[in-house]
Write a protein that holds these residues in place. Structure first.
Motif, PDB file in Angstrom:
ATOM      1  N   ALA A 193       1.166  -1.134  -0.337  1.00 17.46           N
ATOM      2  CA  ALA A 193      -0.045   0.258   0.162  1.00 17.46           C
ATOM      3  C   ALA A 193       1.048   1.461  -0.141  1.00 17.46           C
ATOM      4  CB  ALA A 193      -1.258  -0.151   1.041  1.00 17.46           C
ATOM      5  N   ARG A 194       1.991   1.400   0.808  1.00 17.09           N
ATOM      6  CA  ARG A 194       3.254   2.258   0.739  1.00 17.09           C
ATOM      7  C   ARG A 194       4.311   2.300  -0.846  1.00 17.09           C
ATOM      8  NH1 ARG A 194       4.200   4.416   5.762  1.00 17.09           N
ATOM      9  NH2 ARG A 194       6.613   4.600   5.267  1.00 17.09           N
ATOM     10  N   TYR A 195       4.080   1.364  -1.090  1.00 16.37           N
ATOM     11  CA  TYR A 195       4.716   1.849  -2.616  1.00 16.37           C
ATOM     12  C   TYR A 195       3.640   2.967  -3.620  1.00 16.37           C
ATOM     13  CZ  TYR A 195       6.714   0.249  -7.173  1.00 16.37           C
ATOM     14  OH  TYR A 195       6.453   0.296  -7.998  1.00 16.37           O
ATOM     15  N   SER A 196       3.006   2.154  -3.396  1.00 10.29           N
ATOM     16  CA  SER A 196       1.947   2.998  -4.893  1.00 10.29           C
ATOM     17  C   SER A 196       1.182   4.859  -3.599  1.00 10.29           C
ATOM     18  CB  SER A 196       0.118   2.007  -4.791  1.00 10.29           C
ATOM     19  OG  SER A 196       0.722   1.612  -5.717  1.00 10.29           O
ATOM     20  N   LEU A 197       1.147   4.269  -2.733  1.00  9.07           N
ATOM     21  CA  LEU A 197       0.567   5.598  -1.767  1.00  9.07           C
ATOM     22  C   LEU A 197       1.805   6.602  -1.456  1.00  9.07           C
ATOM     23  CD1 LEU A 197      -2.057   6.793   0.146  1.00  9.07           C
ATOM     24  CD2 LEU A 197      -0.316   5.738   1.663  1.00  9.07           C
ATOM     25  N   LEU A 198       3.282   6.487  -1.405  1.00  9.59           N
ATOM     26  CA  LEU A 198       3.530   7.567  -1.502  1.00  9.59           C
ATOM     27  C   LEU A 198       5.456   7.670  -2.888  1.00  9.59           C
ATOM     28  CD1 LEU A 198       5.119   6.174   2.228  1.00  9.59           C
ATOM     29  CD2 LEU A 198       3.685   7.966   1.415  1.00  9.59           C
ATOM     30  N   ALA A 229      -7.104  10.252   3.336  1.00 13.79           N
ATOM     31  CA  ALA A 229      -8.734   9.875   3.291  1.00 13.79           C
ATOM     32  C   ALA A 229      -8.901   9.863   1.704  1.00 13.79           C
ATOM     33  CB  ALA A 229      -9.518   9.754   4.629  1.00 13.79           C
ATOM     34  N   ILE A 230      -9.032  10.797   1.389  1.00 14.33           N
ATOM     35  CA  ILE A 230      -9.160  11.300   0.436  1.00 14.33           C
ATOM     36  C   ILE A 230      -7.900  10.475  -1.102  1.00 14.33           C
ATOM     37  CG2 ILE A 230     -10.227  12.665  -1.730  1.00 14.33           C
ATOM     38  CD1 ILE A 230     -11.162  14.555  -0.461  1.00 14.33           C
ATOM     39  N   GLU A 231      -6.614  11.173  -0.721  1.00 15.60           N
ATOM     40  CA  GLU A 231      -5.877  10.263  -1.521  1.00 15.60           C
ATOM     41  C   GLU A 231      -6.083   8.576  -1.066  1.00 15.60           C
ATOM     42  OE1 GLU A 231      -4.262  12.549  -3.633  1.00 15.60           O
ATOM     43  OE2 GLU A 231      -2.754  10.688  -4.538  1.00 15.60           O
ATOM     44  N   MET A 232      -5.805   8.204   0.104  1.00 12.76           N
ATOM     45  CA  MET A 232      -5.613   6.774   0.355  1.00 12.76           C
ATOM     46  C   MET A 232      -6.902   6.215  -0.812  1.00 12.76           C
ATOM     47  SD  MET A 232      -5.112   5.784   4.032  1.00 12.76           S
ATOM     48  CE  MET A 232      -3.863   7.531   4.759  1.00 12.76           C
ATOM     49  N   ILE A 233      -8.700   6.837  -0.774  1.00 13.93           N
ATOM     50  CA  ILE A 233      -9.200   6.063  -1.082  1.00 13.93           C
ATOM     51  C   ILE A 233      -8.423   6.582  -2.816  1.00 13.93           C
ATOM     52  CG2 ILE A 233     -11.770   6.208  -1.770  1.00 13.93           C
ATOM     53  CD1 ILE A 233     -12.143   6.806   0.494  1.00 13.93           C
ATOM     54  N   HIS A 234      -8.447   7.817  -3.787  1.00 12.56           N
ATOM     55  CA  HIS A 234      -8.056   7.462  -4.605  1.00 12.56           C
ATOM     56  C   HIS A 234      -6.917   6.471  -5.328  1.00 12.56           C
ATOM     57  CE1 HIS A 234      -6.278   9.019  -8.794  1.00 12.56           C
ATOM     58  NE2 HIS A 234      -5.276   9.746  -7.910  1.00 12.56           N
ATOM     59  N   THR A 235      -5.465   6.267  -4.253  1.00 12.82           N
ATOM     60  CA  THR A 235      -5.017   5.152  -4.871  1.00 12.82           C
ATOM     61  C   THR A 235      -5.109   4.106  -5.047  1.00 12.82           C
ATOM     62  OG1 THR A 235      -3.320   7.277  -3.317  1.00 12.82           O
ATOM     63  CG2 THR A 235      -2.599   4.699  -3.522  1.00 12.82           C
ATOM     64  N   TYR A 236      -6.171   3.941  -4.326  1.00 10.75           N
ATOM     65  CA  TYR A 236      -6.612   2.263  -3.815  1.00 10.75           C
ATOM     66  C   TYR A 236      -7.257   1.593  -5.504  1.00 10.75           C
ATOM     67  CZ  TYR A 236     -11.690   1.004  -4.058  1.00 10.75           C
ATOM     68  OH  TYR A 236     -12.966   1.142  -4.395  1.00 10.75           O
ATOM     69  N   SER A 237      -8.646   3.859  -5.841  1.00 14.75           N
ATOM     70  CA  SER A 237      -8.960   3.667  -6.976  1.00 14.75           C
ATOM     71  C   SER A 237      -7.957   3.162  -8.465  1.00 14.75           C
ATOM     72  CB  SER A 237      -9.384   4.556  -7.400  1.00 14.75           C
ATOM     73  OG  SER A 237      -8.878   5.625  -7.725  1.00 14.75           O
ATOM     74  N   LEU A 238      -6.531   3.541  -7.691  1.00 16.44           N
ATOM     75  CA  LEU A 238      -5.686   4.046  -9.026  1.00 16.44           C
ATOM     76  C   LEU A 238      -4.983   1.823  -8.891  1.00 16.44           C
ATOM     77  CD1 LEU A 238      -3.287   6.787  -8.618  1.00 16.44           C
ATOM     78  CD2 LEU A 238      -4.809   6.078 -10.461  1.00 16.44           C
ATOM     79  N   GLY A 285      -4.800  -2.325  -1.982  1.00 11.70           N
ATOM     80  CA  GLY A 285      -6.381  -1.161  -2.229  1.00 11.70           C
ATOM     81  C   GLY A 285      -7.747  -1.398  -1.113  1.00 11.70           C
ATOM     82  N   ASP A 286      -7.395  -2.483  -0.698  1.00 14.38           N
ATOM     83  CA  ASP A 286      -8.534  -2.463   0.568  1.00 14.38           C
ATOM     84  C   ASP A 286      -8.220  -2.127   1.567  1.00 14.38           C
ATOM     85  OD1 ASP A 286     -10.260  -4.631  -1.103  1.00 14.38           O
ATOM     86  OD2 ASP A 286      -9.524  -6.442  -0.799  1.00 14.38           O
ATOM     87  N   ALA A 287      -6.763  -2.528   2.103  1.00 13.96           N
ATOM     88  CA  ALA A 287      -6.976  -1.803   3.456  1.00 13.96           C
ATOM     89  C   ALA A 287      -6.212  -0.120   2.706  1.00 13.96           C
ATOM     90  CB  ALA A 287      -4.815  -2.392   3.225  1.00 13.96           C
ATOM     91  N   LEU A 288      -6.246  -0.156   1.802  1.00 14.82           N
ATOM     92  CA  LEU A 288      -6.191   1.754   1.868  1.00 14.82           C
ATOM     93  C   LEU A 288      -7.446   2.238   1.673  1.00 14.82           C
ATOM     94  CD1 LEU A 288      -3.586   2.071  -1.140  1.00 14.82           C
ATOM     95  CD2 LEU A 288      -3.092   3.182   1.480  1.00 14.82           C
TER      96      LEU A 288
END
Ligand code: IPE
Ligand code: IPE
Ligand code: MG
Ligand code: MG
Ligand code: MG
Length: 297
Positions: free
Chosen positions: A37-42, A73-82, A115-118
């Motif tokens: 999750a951190r790989y994509s988020l950051l 929180a919004i960025e986490m949801i956006h990153t999960y969607s990506l 994605g689910d975790a984010l």
């Protein structure tokens, strides 16, 4: 501060908050899925959605620090969607934010779980922070849930997949864009309005602005898929044509798409100018409208 400086100022705050809000854990507590999750988020990203929440909050007289967890929180949801959008069962992409996509590095199962975790961490953050805002916190949570769910992003992604290789009309295409992308760009603006108890007149103009930039953002994304290169874009261009997606470019042509983008931006500018006349500082909103017409990534 001009638009670029404001963007940079808020982007740093968002990046710091994201890393803190989703810390690495040890293996016994799901370390691998957190790492993924951190790989994509950051991995970078423009952070448009969280910045919009901070800017709108400041514009309405609030303090951006107070709403940072909502922004994260919004960025986490956006990153999960990506992450999910890139999976082989969806758009099957191997480059995102200039790096190999999550499933290329961690495999499909871990990418799905990351994605689910984010998504779950996002709503945990919203609930932790929302209680300090009373009923406005619940309203903000509801806006985010709606924008992310089957009436919003998830519904739009479904329609996008169903529309591959199909003939859809202009109204259907606009609906896909509004739902898969537009609503999650509107959400931060409307969440800030809820949290700051904006007046009805402010909400009306903020909604007009948010709807217009949300649509404009995806039209430009369709254009960039055709005109940009992968270094600029951080993702592989040409994939909409490969997958026979119906996009603003496939439907209206490049010039037609750019024209519709400009119409949408004009509506955003007019809302921002009216808001400015009521005493709000809309410098960032106007700068963003100008940037969205020409953005290269
Ligand atoms: C890409 O969003 C997906 C769309 C909704 C078009 P962004 O262009 O905001 O991607 P990042 O966050 O900057 O990587
Ligand atoms: C994706 O649209 C929208 C969401 C992820 C919700 P695209 O499929 O066009 O986004 P990119 O081009 O892969 O970033
Ligand atoms: Mg897609
Ligand atoms: Mg995609
Ligand atoms: Mg795209």
């Amino acid at each position: 501060m001009d638009f670029a400086a404001q963007n940079e100022f808020y982007r740093r705050q968002v990046d710091a908050c994201l890393s803190e809000s989703f810390p690495q854990t040890d293996a016994s507590a799901g370390g691998l899925v957190v790492e993924a999750a951190r790989y994509s988020l950051l991995a970078g990203g423009k952070r448009l959605r969280p910045i919009l929440l901070l800017v709108t909050t400041a514009m309405l007289g609030g303090h951006p620090d107070d709403v940072l967890p909502f922004a994260a929180a919004i960025e986490m949801i956006h990153t999960y969607s990506l992450i999910h959008d890139d999976l082989p069962c969806m758009d099957n992409d191997n480059l995102r934010r200039g790096k190999p996509t999550n499933h290329i590095v961690y495999g499909e199962a871990i990418a799905l779980l990351a994605g689910d975790a984010l998504l779950n961490r996002a709503f945990e953050l919203v609930h932790e922070t929302g209680e300090h805002f009373g009923s406005a916190g619940w309203k903000a949570a509801q806006i985010l849930s709606h924008a992310s769910g089957s009436q919003g992003m998830i519904g739009g992604q479904t329609l996008d997949l169903l529309a591959e290789k199909q003939n859809i009309d202009a109204q259907g295409l606009t609906e896909i864009h509004q739902r898969k992308t537009g609503l999650l760009i509107q959400a931060p603006i409307l969440m800030a309005a809820a949290l700051m108890n904006a007046t009805d007149d402010q909400v009306k103009l903020l909604t007009q602005y948010a709807e217009a930039i949300g649509l404009a953002f995806q039209i430009r994304d369709d254009i960039l898929d055709v005109i940009a290169d992968s270094t600029q874009l951080g993702k592989t261009p040409g994939k909409d044509i490969r997958d026979q997606k119906t996009t603003y470019v496939s439907f209206f042509g490049l010039a037609g798409a750019q024209n519709r983008l400009e119409v949408s931006i004009e509506s955003a500018r007019s809302a921002a100018t009216e808001l400015q006349a009521t005493g709000s500082d809309c410098g960032y909103f106007i700068g963003l409208a100008d940037y969205l017409i020409i953005r290269q990534s």
